[in-house]
Design a protein around this motif. Structure first.
Motif, short mmCIF file in Angstrom:
data_model
loop_
_atom_site.label_atom_id
_atom_site.label_comp_id
_atom_site.label_asym_id
_atom_site.label_seq_id
_atom_site.Cartn_x
_atom_site.Cartn_y
_atom_site.Cartn_z
N THR A 95 53.07 14.55 -11.53
CA THR A 95 53.08 13.76 -10.29
C THR A 95 52.08 14.36 -9.32
OG1 THR A 95 55.38 13.02 -10.47
CG2 THR A 95 54.44 13.07 -8.27
N GLY A 96 51.15 13.55 -8.85
CA GLY A 96 50.23 13.93 -7.78
C GLY A 96 50.68 13.25 -6.51
N ARG A 97 50.89 13.99 -5.45
CA ARG A 97 51.50 13.45 -4.23
C ARG A 97 50.53 13.49 -3.06
NH1 ARG A 97 57.24 15.52 -3.57
NH2 ARG A 97 57.47 13.81 -5.06
N VAL A 98 50.40 12.37 -2.36
CA VAL A 98 49.67 12.34 -1.10
C VAL A 98 50.59 11.79 -0.02
CG1 VAL A 98 47.43 12.02 -2.22
CG2 VAL A 98 48.73 10.00 -1.47
N GLU A 99 50.30 12.16 1.23
CA GLU A 99 51.07 11.66 2.37
C GLU A 99 50.28 10.54 3.03
OE1 GLU A 99 54.05 12.60 3.43
OE2 GLU A 99 54.34 14.20 1.95
N ALA A 100 50.94 9.39 3.25
CA ALA A 100 50.32 8.24 3.90
C ALA A 100 50.75 8.18 5.36
CB ALA A 100 50.74 6.96 3.18
N HIS A 101 49.78 8.00 6.24
CA HIS A 101 50.05 7.97 7.67
C HIS A 101 49.44 6.71 8.29
CE1 HIS A 101 51.18 12.30 7.49
NE2 HIS A 101 50.20 12.36 6.60
N GLY A 102 50.30 5.87 8.88
CA GLY A 102 49.81 4.76 9.68
C GLY A 102 49.41 3.50 8.93
N LEU A 103 49.54 3.47 7.59
CA LEU A 103 49.11 2.30 6.83
C LEU A 103 50.26 1.38 6.46
CD1 LEU A 103 46.50 3.88 4.41
CD2 LEU A 103 46.09 2.64 6.52
N VAL A 139 46.33 15.20 1.39
CA VAL A 139 46.58 15.61 0.01
C VAL A 139 47.80 16.52 -0.04
CG1 VAL A 139 45.65 16.83 -1.98
CG2 VAL A 139 44.16 15.37 -0.59
N GLY A 140 48.71 16.22 -0.95
CA GLY A 140 49.92 17.03 -1.10
C GLY A 140 49.85 17.94 -2.30
N SER A 141 50.85 17.90 -3.15
CA SER A 141 50.96 18.84 -4.26
C SER A 141 50.99 18.13 -5.60
CB SER A 141 52.24 19.68 -4.10
OG SER A 141 53.37 18.82 -4.03
N LEU A 142 50.89 18.92 -6.66
CA LEU A 142 51.04 18.46 -8.04
C LEU A 142 52.32 19.04 -8.60
CD1 LEU A 142 47.46 18.95 -9.54
CD2 LEU A 142 48.74 16.82 -9.58
N ILE A 143 53.11 18.21 -9.26
CA ILE A 143 54.36 18.66 -9.89
C ILE A 143 54.26 18.39 -11.38
CG2 ILE A 143 56.87 18.44 -9.91
CD1 ILE A 143 56.61 17.16 -7.11
N LEU A 144 54.54 19.39 -12.21
CA LEU A 144 54.47 19.25 -13.66
C LEU A 144 55.78 19.67 -14.30
CD1 LEU A 144 51.57 20.84 -12.60
CD2 LEU A 144 50.88 19.86 -14.78
N ASP A 145 56.19 18.91 -15.30
CA ASP A 145 57.38 19.25 -16.09
C ASP A 145 57.07 19.02 -17.56
OD1 ASP A 145 59.84 19.96 -14.43
OD2 ASP A 145 59.14 18.18 -13.39
N LEU A 146 57.70 19.83 -18.42
CA LEU A 146 57.52 19.71 -19.86
C LEU A 146 58.91 19.60 -20.49
CD1 LEU A 146 55.09 19.81 -21.88
CD2 LEU A 146 55.76 22.17 -22.33
N GLU A 167 46.29 19.26 -21.73
CA GLU A 167 45.43 18.19 -21.24
C GLU A 167 46.12 17.48 -20.08
OE1 GLU A 167 45.26 16.17 -24.88
OE2 GLU A 167 43.60 17.34 -25.68
N PHE A 168 45.42 17.36 -19.00
CA PHE A 168 45.98 16.73 -17.80
C PHE A 168 45.33 15.38 -17.55
CE2 PHE A 168 45.73 15.84 -13.30
CZ PHE A 168 47.00 16.07 -12.83
N GLY A 169 44.00 15.37 -17.39
CA GLY A 169 43.26 14.12 -17.25
C GLY A 169 43.46 13.46 -15.90
N THR A 170 43.40 12.14 -15.89
CA THR A 170 43.51 11.36 -14.66
C THR A 170 44.91 10.79 -14.52
OG1 THR A 170 41.18 10.76 -14.69
CG2 THR A 170 42.63 9.34 -13.42
N VAL A 171 45.51 10.95 -13.35
CA VAL A 171 46.80 10.33 -13.05
C VAL A 171 46.55 9.33 -11.94
CG1 VAL A 171 49.16 10.74 -12.31
CG2 VAL A 171 47.98 12.45 -13.65
N ASP A 172 47.05 8.10 -12.11
CA ASP A 172 46.69 7.02 -11.22
C ASP A 172 47.93 6.35 -10.65
OD1 ASP A 172 43.99 5.27 -10.73
OD2 ASP A 172 45.79 4.02 -10.67
N THR A 173 47.89 5.95 -9.38
CA THR A 173 49.03 5.30 -8.75
C THR A 173 49.16 3.84 -9.11
OG1 THR A 173 47.73 4.65 -6.84
CG2 THR A 173 48.94 6.72 -6.68
N GLY A 174 48.14 3.23 -9.68
CA GLY A 174 48.13 1.79 -9.77
C GLY A 174 47.68 1.26 -8.43
#
Length: 433
Positions: A101-109, A157-164, A136-143
């Protein structure tokens, strides 16, 4: 045996996407605006403490009302420190699901501020894990996320969370708690160590926990999509109840009779399925002795994971955060429907008419993304770029094929989107880091 509703709140929000080393995915006709690269520090079992380069790309910084914003993440290939620490563990005999999971914070949209999660899951096969090379990580997309009102805002820009999550993993009757995985015994349980095999078999790790008091129980907490009890069949055993719940309501309840004739040799490592095909999440299996003066035995638990996500922590939870504060990424949304309306001569100034916001636009069919220019093939074991050379691949489903060093197929799908208002449900980051 009874089966109740399996917590619809845990249902997966949308289609998972495959991950592969890739060029950034951009909607045709739009311009990619890359932010970064930023340096992230990763902490957790999959990281070795090194910094990694992360690039975040937006499909556009100037949107028209109703246009959709795309946010993509990419991890620097040669910089990846992400490896499985115990890559020879038998838990990876059938591979594992890597969820990011790649996380960003949205403000005002949007109405209210919140987070936008770019998510993806791919199956890493056992051979790839045994390689002991970076994951391998590659590209993660929100759609696509629809913007429903004109104005200005910004992304941080926030954080990256990884689980296996291993496809199939076994936890002994005396294992030490790992992440969300835990075990507790209620009552007068004792442990028996094997001095010799039963027939030709020993118990798992050569020990077993047992109790002969009716009503005494054990509770196994796990994360996955199914669970089995590993136990015995013997003449001194009776019935046990296997009850699985999601900490709010029962999911599956069944009773197993573990008695067998005294003329037969005690059988060990017998598998008794307790629940299967559950939505991926955190559950609890309760094993209860239902026969007085007969034994219930717990040898081990076998956990299944048909997929994974970052809503609950795996024992391999790893979180990557920016080393330094990242700048705000400005976003502008304009109204395409503002046109002057003619007024009478000498009258008041004309007023603008505005096209109503498009709140639920129909997603367009996204054509395949053109592959990048061919590159000279490199071995997937190349130490300078351990992932080799790959084209952009975004596929639907919970399992994606392992890309080869010369993969050129380019398939697009609508990935998972989660927009979480502040104060809403947590996505697993806060108290698991």
């Amino acid at each position: 045996m009874s089966r109740c509703g399996v917590g619809l709140r845990r249902a997966l929000a949308a289609t998972s996407v495959g991950l592969a080393t890739a060029a950034l995915v951009v909607v045709p006709g739009s311009t990619s605006h890359a932010a970064g690269p930023y340096w992230f520090q990763c902490a957790g079992p999959l990281a070795d403490g090194k910094n990694v380069a992360v690039t975040v790309s937006l499909s556009s910084k100037e949107l028209t009302l109703g246009e959709r914003l795309e946010v993509s993440w990419r991890l620097g290939e040669a910089q990846s420190p992400l490896k499985v620490p115990n890559h020879q563990d038998e838990r990876f005999d059938k591979g594992a699901h890597l969820a990011v999971t790649g996380r960003v914070e949205a403000h005002g949209l949007w109405t209210g501020e919140g987070t936008i999660d770019a998510t993806g899951t791919r199956l890493v096969d056992a051979a790839r894990i045994r390689d002991n090379a970076p994951l391998e990580f590659g590209t993660v997309d929100t759609g696509r996320v629809a913007v429903t009102a004109p104005g200005g805002g910004y992304i941080t820009v926030g954080s990256l969370i990884l689980d296996l999550a291993p496809v199939e993993s076994t936890y002994n009757d005396t294992f030490v708690s790992e992440g969300e995985f835990a075990l507790a015994y209620n009552g007068t349980w004792t442990r028996e160590n094997d001095s010799s095999p039963y027939g030709s078999e020993f118990h798992h790790d050569k020990d077993v926990s047992q109790v002969d008091v009716e009503g005494d129980s054990s509770e196994f907490t796990f994360v996955g999509t199914g669970v089995d009890l590993m136990s015995d069949l013997a003449s001194d055993m009776g019935k046990v109840e296997l009850k699985v719940d999601d900490f709010e309501q029962p999911v599956e309840t069944k009773t197993e009779d573990l008695y067998q004739s005294s003329t037969l040799t005690r059988k060990v490592k017998q598998i008794f399925p307790a629940a299967a095909n559950l939505p991926y999440g955190k559950y609890r299996l309760k094993v209860t002795n239902k026969t007085a003066e007969k034994y219930a035995r717990v040898d081990a638990f076998r956990v299944h994971a048909g997929t994974a996500n970052n809503l609950v922590a795996s024992p391999y939870r790893t979180v990557c955060k920016p080393v330094e504060a990242t700048p705000k990424i400005p976003i502008k949304v304009k109204d395409p429907g503002s046109t002057p309306t003619p007024g009478p001569t000498g009258g008041p100034s004309p007023t603008a008419t505005t096209t109503p916001p498009v709140t639920t636009p129909t997603p367009p069919v996204t054509p395949p993304v053109a592959p990048p220019a061919p590159e000279a093939p490199r071995s997937s074991r190349d130490t300078t770029s351990p992932w080799g050379s790959h084209s952009s691949v975004v596929v639907s489903g919970t399992e994606s094929p392992r890309p080869t060093a010369t993969a050129t197929a380019t398939v697009t799908a609508r990935p998972q989107v989660r927009v979480t208002p502040k104060g809403g449900a947590e996505t697993g980051e806060g108290h698991h880091e």
